[in-house]
Motif scaffolding. Structure first.
Motif, PDB file in Angstrom:
ATOM      1  N   THR A 162      51.585  13.615-108.110  1.00  0.00           N
ATOM      2  CA  THR A 162      50.738  12.539-107.593  1.00  0.00           C
ATOM      3  C   THR A 162      51.002  12.346-106.101  1.00  0.00           C
ATOM      4  O   THR A 162      52.035  12.768-105.570  1.00  0.00           O
ATOM      5  N   TYR A 163      50.053  11.694-105.449  1.00  0.00           N
ATOM      6  CA  TYR A 163      50.151  11.424-103.999  1.00  0.00           C
ATOM      7  C   TYR A 163      49.834   9.957-103.755  1.00  0.00           C
ATOM      8  O   TYR A 163      48.868   9.413-104.304  1.00  0.00           O
ATOM      9  N   GLN A 164      50.650   9.318-102.914  1.00  0.00           N
ATOM     10  CA  GLN A 164      50.397   7.944-102.483  1.00  0.00           C
ATOM     11  C   GLN A 164      50.582   7.862-100.968  1.00  0.00           C
ATOM     12  O   GLN A 164      51.407   8.579-100.396  1.00  0.00           O
ATOM     13  N   GLN A 165      49.839   6.965-100.354  1.00  0.00           N
ATOM     14  CA  GLN A 165      49.994   6.701 -98.923  1.00  0.00           C
ATOM     15  C   GLN A 165      49.660   5.246 -98.668  1.00  0.00           C
ATOM     16  O   GLN A 165      48.697   4.712 -99.214  1.00  0.00           O
ATOM     17  N   ASP A 166      50.455   4.596 -97.828  1.00  0.00           N
ATOM     18  CA  ASP A 166      50.198   3.195 -97.505  1.00  0.00           C
ATOM     19  C   ASP A 166      50.664   2.924 -96.084  1.00  0.00           C
ATOM     20  O   ASP A 166      51.477   3.676 -95.527  1.00  0.00           O
ATOM     21  N   HIS A 167      50.143   1.860 -95.521  1.00  0.00           N
ATOM     22  CA  HIS A 167      50.540   1.427 -94.181  1.00  0.00           C
ATOM     23  C   HIS A 167      51.302   0.120 -94.282  1.00  0.00           C
ATOM     24  O   HIS A 167      50.866  -0.814 -94.967  1.00  0.00           O
ATOM     25  N   PHE A 168      52.439   0.066 -93.587  1.00  0.00           N
ATOM     26  CA  PHE A 168      53.250  -1.150 -93.549  1.00  0.00           C
ATOM     27  C   PHE A 168      53.315  -1.590 -92.085  1.00  0.00           C
ATOM     28  O   PHE A 168      53.973  -0.946 -91.263  1.00  0.00           O
TER      29      PHE A 168
END
Length: 234
Positions: A129-135
């Motif tokens: 799986t792949y996840q990406q987020d901005h903090f």
């Protein structure tokens, strides 16, 4: 017990287009006494030059996340994902039974600075799986912001291991506290700046390894950015 790992004690590789510091044994840097800390297997502090990067290569049964400090990184993988990861972004791949990906600096002028982190998972041969987020800077400013956890607490990304990862941007003179509980340990990696943690003076590239019950008092001597890993004792 608290142990300091100095930046100069890390492994180092200079490939011209890539300058990489290895906190644990990796590639040509091998130290049988420095293979991992709890389930934390890799922290590579990488600077990738303009118009360069890693060609497509495979991974399996590892949780891999990338924390971009400066610049941009272009990602492509065999899951069909294509994205550009910018400063403040975090990318997390659960590689499971196998995935191939490439990482490339698309800038013609500016290097990209990132931390690449590998965690040993508690499940094998799962579906990748792949996840990406901005903090945002604001979400991390003068606080510990959870960015990765086993159950997705506090809007963090989900990882297949009993860990929590916090990021912080700490302004000069500001203080934080973190309690390390029984049967847990902490790895603190200074990305930029200058911290004082309890009685220890830490600068960019330095790390702190904490086992046993310890209360960590973190003070920024200068504007700083760091990651804190809350891990089980194994």
């Amino acid at each position: 017990m608290i142990e300091v790992k100095r930046s100069r004690e890390r492994g180092y590789a200079d490939h011209g287009w890539l300058k990489s510091y290895h906190s644990f044994s990796f590639a040509s840097y091998y130290d049988p006494e420095n293979m991992h800390f709890s389930y934390l297997r890799v922290i590579n502090d990488d600077i990738i030059g303009p118009d360069h990067g890693f060609g497509q290569h495979p991974h399996n049964n590892m949780e891999i996340f990338t924390y971009v400090l400066d610049g941009e990184l272009e990602h492509k993988d065999t899951l069909g994902t294509g994205s550009v990861i910018k400063a403040g972004d975090v990318q997390l791949m659960s590689t499971g039974y196998g995935v191939q990906h490439s990482e490339y600096n698309p800038s013609h002028e500016k290097p990209v600075h990132l931390l690449q982190i590998w965690i040993i998972p508690n499940q094998k041969d799962t579906k990748p799986t792949y996840q990406q987020d901005h903090f945002s800077t604001e979400s991390k400013l003068n606080k510990l912001k959870m960015i990765v956890s086993d159950a997705g607490q506090e809007d963090s990304m989900v990882i297949k291991q009993d860990i929590k990862v916090y990021a912080s941007i700490l302004e000069e003179g500001h203080k934080l506290n973190h309690s390390n509980y029984q049967n847990r340990c902490v790895y603190l990696q200074v990305a930029t700046g200058h911290l004082k943690v309890n009685s220890f003076d830490l600068k960019a590239g330095d790390a702190l390894m904490v086992t046993g019950e310890e209360n960590l008092n973190i003070t920024s001597v200068g504007n700083s950015e760091f990651l804190l890993f809350d891990l089980p004792v194994i």
